[in-house]
Design an enzyme around this catalytic site. Structure first.
Site, PDB file in Angstrom:
ATOM      1  N   ILE A 253      31.219  69.512  73.730  1.00  0.00           N
ATOM      2  CA  ILE A 253      31.145  70.382  72.562  1.00  0.00           C
ATOM      3  C   ILE A 253      31.117  71.860  72.946  1.00  0.00           C
ATOM      4  CG2 ILE A 253      29.649  71.115  70.652  1.00  0.00           C
ATOM      5  CD1 ILE A 253      31.306  68.650  70.078  1.00  0.00           C
TER       6      ILE A 253
ATOM      7  N   SER B  29      35.451  64.208  73.364  1.00  0.00           N
ATOM      8  CA  SER B  29      34.108  63.727  73.667  1.00  0.00           C
ATOM      9  C   SER B  29      33.055  64.686  73.144  1.00  0.00           C
ATOM     10  CB  SER B  29      33.927  63.570  75.182  1.00  0.00           C
ATOM     11  OG  SER B  29      32.586  63.322  75.514  1.00  0.00           O
ATOM     12  N   LYS B  30      31.984  64.124  72.575  1.00  0.00           N
ATOM     13  CA  LYS B  30      30.890  64.962  72.096  1.00  0.00           C
ATOM     14  C   LYS B  30      30.225  65.704  73.244  1.00  0.00           C
ATOM     15  CE  LYS B  30      26.699  64.944  69.304  1.00  0.00           C
ATOM     16  NZ  LYS B  30      25.576  64.165  68.762  1.00  0.00           N
ATOM     17  N   ARG B  31      30.320  65.169  74.454  1.00  0.00           N
ATOM     18  CA  ARG B  31      29.678  65.811  75.606  1.00  0.00           C
ATOM     19  C   ARG B  31      30.319  67.157  75.943  1.00  0.00           C
ATOM     20  NH1 ARG B  31      30.288  60.403  77.236  1.00  0.00           N
ATOM     21  NH2 ARG B  31      28.310  59.247  77.348  1.00  0.00           N
TER      22      ARG B  31
END
Length: 524
Positions: A258, A254-256
């Site tokens: 990072i 998930s980009k969340r």
């Protein structure tokens, strides 16, 4: 099986997720394997979250991986438009059809009322089920409220007391009790559709035969199946594939997350590469591009087929031994039945192994064509990069050999391209290798030997070096490390004699002179 039609329907949020790209690839592969059609549809109904320019990275990712679509943006097709934001009239018309058939209803309860019901269900530890109070209103009362402009949503009427059963190609047999499913909203007060309704309407209209998507959508499936049936459409084949996990974890990539990924030992190198490479070519850093995005792999210099091959193996396998496959082999071999249930972990080490393998299959000319765009970008940022002749670049690439794993590795060899005056030194290496007693003097004497080496090529240079070491009665290491730092600025790299031959006599002498002058000036 030429009637197969698959689709991928991304929401344009500014980047193409590498996990989403794997889902798109599986759809594309099944369509190509069967001789069917692959449709690209844009789920842009949430206008507050999406912006028009956010579509660019999605289309660019498909083009980079050469995943052509048969219908969709820029291509058109018999089921246009392919943007959900342009299909509003279709959704409203079909929602009205469900209202007329008493398979949907207008719900006038306020969001606050619905929220209180949800909270009560949570406290009582039971599933939230729609109250259906609005169903007690007569048709006349409903029309009066509509005429008054009373805000309301349209909900699908779930047929309670039934069981929804699915035989999923990947997950197997799954059942849901409809009595435990809340009536889903299909149209918001402003008339825009929600996902479960819009996706069914579009899949049915576009004659999608196979819905291949990530397993987190399995929970949406019973509602969608009921809407299919209510609209009298045949169900497609469902295949819910494993989601892609972050390296070394069981959690979805998930980009969340990072910030966490930067500290992930398996992921760290990719972030470090971004922070090292992207500033050199004017692309920012890992703050703007990171390994969750497909664009990262393009800009850092991965080969499209290396990523294609790696993604195809995420959750699908031909057998336990076959890893490196051509596009044709993958297309010919791909079947839905060989997709596994377990989550598929994104493994940077495997990504690099695919990249290394396919990079080694390229000809020298093909490698040069891959690094040249990066050198052009780097030159715009750094005007001291002056060596750009194609023949010279070819010799640099050949000298680097297997050190060139991704195209951006050429930026680790900028010492071959900068002016002699702009050569940067690794300060720790300079101090360690250039300052030991007697080293500057030996380097000066060897510099004089180099003036007469003919021809100035790796073989004769090495012969001169060996002869010099013997005459000085020293070990090769007593000079070779200092020579490398003086000429390349670094303590490691390709074969030193190949480096000197590549740079040429005058550049080699200039750089030795500069390093010695730096020592004399006491700048070390």
């Amino acid at each position: 099986m030429s009637g197969v039609r698959t689709r991928f329907a991304p929401s344009p949020t500014g980047y193409m997720h590498i996990g989403g790209m794997r889902t798109a690839l599986f759809n594309w592969l099944w369509a190509r394997h069967t001789g069917g059609k692959f449709i690209l549809r844009i789920d842009d109904t949430d206008r507050q979250r999406n912006v028009d320019e956010a579509l660019r990275p999605i289309l660019a990712a498909f083009k980079w991986l050469d995943l052509g679509w048969d219908e969709g943006p820029e291509v058109g097709g018999p089921h246009a438009p392919y943007f959900q934001s342009q299909r509003g009239e279709i959704y409203r018309r079909l929602a009205n059809r469900l209202l007329e058939a008493k398979k949907a209803y207008r719900d006038f309860e306020t969001p606050e009322e619905v929220q209180r019901q949800r909270e009560a269900a949570d406290r009582e530890k039971r599933p939230f089920i729609s109250s259906r109070k609005s169903l007690d209103l007569s048709d006349a009362e409903v029309q009066k409220l509509v005429a008054e402009g009373r805000p309301h949503v349209i909900r699908f009427l779930v047929p309670r007391g039934t069981t929804i059963a699915l035989d999923d190609v990947v997950r197997g047999h799954v059942e849901w009790d409809a009595s435990l499913i809340a009536d889903p909203v299909i149209l918001r007060p402003d008339g825009t559709p929600l996902y479960n309704f819009a996706t069914v309407v579009d899949d049915a209209a576009m004659e999608i035969t196979h819905v291949i998507r990530a397993e987190e959508h399995l929970s949406n499936t019973p509602v969608q199946m009921m809407i299919y049936q209510a609209l009298s459409h045949a169900l497609p084949v469902f295949a819910h594939i494993p989601f892609v996990t972050a390296p070394g974890t069981t959690k979805k990539l998930s980009k969340r997350e990072i910030k966490k990924y930067r500290e992930n030992p398996k992921f760290r190198k990719m972030f470090e590469d971004a922070d090292r490479v992207f500033p050199q070519i004017g692309l920012g850093s890992s703050e703007t591009l990171n390994p969750v995005m497909v664009e990262y792999y393009e800009k850092i210099g991965f080969l499209p087929h290396a990523v294609f091959n790696s993604l195809a193996r995420l959750g699908w396998s031909l057998d336990d031994r076959t890893e490196f496959m051509t596009r044709q082999t993958i297309v010919e071999s791909f079947t839905l039945e060989r997709i596994v249930k377990n989550p598929a972990g994104l493994d940077p080490d495997k990504l690099y192994s695919f990249q290394t393998y396919w990079m080694n299959q390229l000809t020298l000319e093909e490698k040069v064509s891959r690094v040249l765009p990066l050198l052009i970008l780097a030159r715009r940022v750094n005007p001291t990069l002056v060596r750009s002749e194609p023949e010279y670049i070819s010799r640099v690439v050949e000298t680097l050999g297997e050190r060139l794993k991704v195209a951006s590795d050429i930026l680790d060899a900028l010492d071959f391209f900068v002016t002699d005056e702009a050569l940067e030194y690794d300060e720790a290496a300079f101090k360690k290798r250039m300052t030991p007693e007697g080293t500057p003097e030996r380097l000066q004497r060897f510099r004089e030997r180099l003036t007469s080496v003919e021809p100035f090529k790796p073989g004769p240079i090495e012969e001169a070096f060996r002869a010099f070491v013997d005459s000085e009665k020293i070990k090769p290491a007593d000079l070779i490390h200092a020579l490398r730092v003086a000429v390349t600025g670094k303590s490691t790299g390709p074969g030193l004699f190949e480096c000197l031959g590549l740079l040429g006599r005058q550049h080699t002498l200039n750089r030795i002179d500069r390093a010695l002058a730096r020592l004399r000036a006491g700048e070390n």
